[in-house]
Scaffold this motif. Structure first.
Motif, PDB file in Angstrom:
ATOM      1  N   LYS A 207      42.302  39.507  30.934  1.00  0.00           N
ATOM      2  CA  LYS A 207      41.100  40.335  31.015  1.00  0.00           C
ATOM      3  C   LYS A 207      41.255  41.614  30.205  1.00  0.00           C
ATOM      4  O   LYS A 207      40.291  42.176  29.732  1.00  0.00           O
ATOM      5  CB  LYS A 207      40.760  40.683  32.462  1.00  0.00           C
TER       6      LYS A 207
ATOM      7  N   ASN B 225      40.220  47.144  31.759  1.00  0.00           N
ATOM      8  CA  ASN B 225      40.266  46.794  33.175  1.00  0.00           C
ATOM      9  C   ASN B 225      38.871  46.359  33.602  1.00  0.00           C
ATOM     10  O   ASN B 225      37.887  46.621  32.910  1.00  0.00           O
ATOM     11  CB  ASN B 225      40.727  47.991  34.007  1.00  0.00           C
ATOM     12  N   LYS B 226      38.792  45.712  34.750  1.00  0.00           N
ATOM     13  CA  LYS B 226      37.503  45.309  35.305  1.00  0.00           C
ATOM     14  C   LYS B 226      37.558  45.460  36.815  1.00  0.00           C
ATOM     15  O   LYS B 226      38.496  44.984  37.451  1.00  0.00           O
ATOM     16  CB  LYS B 226      37.168  43.867  34.933  1.00  0.00           C
ATOM     17  N   GLU B 227      36.588  46.172  37.358  1.00  0.00           N
ATOM     18  CA  GLU B 227      36.474  46.372  38.801  1.00  0.00           C
ATOM     19  C   GLU B 227      35.110  45.870  39.248  1.00  0.00           C
ATOM     20  O   GLU B 227      34.100  46.493  38.928  1.00  0.00           O
ATOM     21  CB  GLU B 227      36.637  47.858  39.165  1.00  0.00           C
ATOM     22  N   ASN B 228      35.107  44.750  39.969  1.00  0.00           N
ATOM     23  CA  ASN B 228      33.857  44.124  40.435  1.00  0.00           C
ATOM     24  C   ASN B 228      32.927  43.882  39.252  1.00  0.00           C
ATOM     25  O   ASN B 228      33.258  43.138  38.356  1.00  0.00           O
ATOM     26  CB  ASN B 228      33.200  44.953  41.531  1.00  0.00           C
ATOM     27  N   ASP B 229      31.754  44.539  39.232  1.00  0.00           N
ATOM     28  CA  ASP B 229      30.795  44.313  38.149  1.00  0.00           C
ATOM     29  C   ASP B 229      30.842  45.417  37.094  1.00  0.00           C
ATOM     30  O   ASP B 229      29.933  45.564  36.302  1.00  0.00           O
ATOM     31  CB  ASP B 229      29.382  44.172  38.707  1.00  0.00           C
ATOM     32  N   ARG B 230      31.912  46.186  37.073  1.00  0.00           N
ATOM     33  CA  ARG B 230      32.077  47.288  36.125  1.00  0.00           C
ATOM     34  C   ARG B 230      33.235  47.007  35.166  1.00  0.00           C
ATOM     35  O   ARG B 230      34.287  46.546  35.577  1.00  0.00           O
ATOM     36  CB  ARG B 230      32.370  48.613  36.840  1.00  0.00           C
ATOM     37  N   TYR B 231      32.983  47.273  33.908  1.00  0.00           N
ATOM     38  CA  TYR B 231      34.021  47.156  32.893  1.00  0.00           C
ATOM     39  C   TYR B 231      34.543  48.548  32.553  1.00  0.00           C
ATOM     40  O   TYR B 231      33.755  49.477  32.380  1.00  0.00           O
ATOM     41  CB  TYR B 231      33.469  46.534  31.608  1.00  0.00           C
TER      42      TYR B 231
ATOM     43  N   HIS C 149      28.378  48.972  33.366  1.00  0.00           N
ATOM     44  CA  HIS C 149      28.001  47.788  34.151  1.00  0.00           C
ATOM     45  C   HIS C 149      28.087  46.570  33.247  1.00  0.00           C
ATOM     46  O   HIS C 149      27.827  46.649  32.040  1.00  0.00           O
ATOM     47  CB  HIS C 149      26.585  47.959  34.705  1.00  0.00           C
ATOM     48  N   GLU C 150      28.432  45.431  33.839  1.00  0.00           N
ATOM     49  CA  GLU C 150      28.605  44.215  33.037  1.00  0.00           C
ATOM     50  C   GLU C 150      27.338  43.800  32.305  1.00  0.00           C
ATOM     51  O   GLU C 150      27.402  43.118  31.286  1.00  0.00           O
ATOM     52  CB  GLU C 150      29.137  43.075  33.903  1.00  0.00           C
TER      53      GLU C 150
END
Length: 192
Positions: free
Chosen positions: A109, A131-137, A156-157
């Motif tokens: 990722k 990095n990626k946290e839930n629906d956030r890049y 936001h994705e």
């Protein structure tokens, strides 16, 4: 006369990549020579100097082998010591993550390249997914022609468009200020 001057400028521009490479080679040679002089200054014996360099090379190769196979006990011991030192542990941890990202030892990722709209809608720039946290890049947006400078954003994705470029291709695109771009079909697929 104007044509001759144009040919002269084209010839000078053609040599810029050669000069850049020569500057890098010269810099590395000078640093290596300084290192040899420093070690030789202590022992004044080339046999000892080259033995020390050979042992150093073998040690680094061994550590590299152990790291590539999983985990090196030498690096683990150094990690344990540095993680106990305030302030230095933060610098060490962040530097290690950046080196792992660039060298390919981070999860997949973190090796993704995406496009985001910047500095306004309709203008697209490549960014590295760090990095990626839930629906956030969490993205690093490099700047041309130096991809080591840039800024970090959280988006936001829905604001991200996937790219088929890998890190090396994106870096080449950025360094070349867009000249080296072999994913032109991607540019045509980006929204206006």
């Amino acid at each position: 006369m104007k044509k001759v001057f144009n040919y002269f400028l084209i010839g000078v521009l053609a040599f810029i990549p050669v000069v850049v490479i020569l500057q890098i080679v010269w810099f590395v040679k000078e640093r290596f020579a300084d290192l040899i002089k420093m070690v030789y200054g202590y022992y004044e014996n080339y046999a000892v100097t080259f033995t020390l360099f050979f042992i150093s090379f073998a040690l680094f190769a061994y550590i590299g082998y152990r790291v590539s196979m999983g985990r090196s006990s030498i690096i683990a011991a150094i990690d344990a010591i540095i993680h106990r030192i305030p302030f230095l542990n933060t610098i060490y941890r962040v530097t290690k993550k950046i080196v792992n990202l660039v060298s390919g030892h981070e999860p997949q990722k973190a090796r993704e390249v995406v496009y985001i709209e910047y500095p306004k809608e309709g203008l697209w720039v490549p960014a590295y997914v760090t990095n990626k946290e839930n629906d956030r890049y969490i993205l690093f947006v490099p700047t041309s022609p130096n991809p080591t400078s840039g800024f970090t954003v959280i988006v936001h994705e829905s604001k991200v468009r996937k790219s088929q470029m890998n890190i090396e291709q994106a870096t080449s695109f950025i360094i070349s200020v867009g000249v080296d771009y072999d994913k032109s079909q991607e540019a045509n697929e980006l929204p206006k």
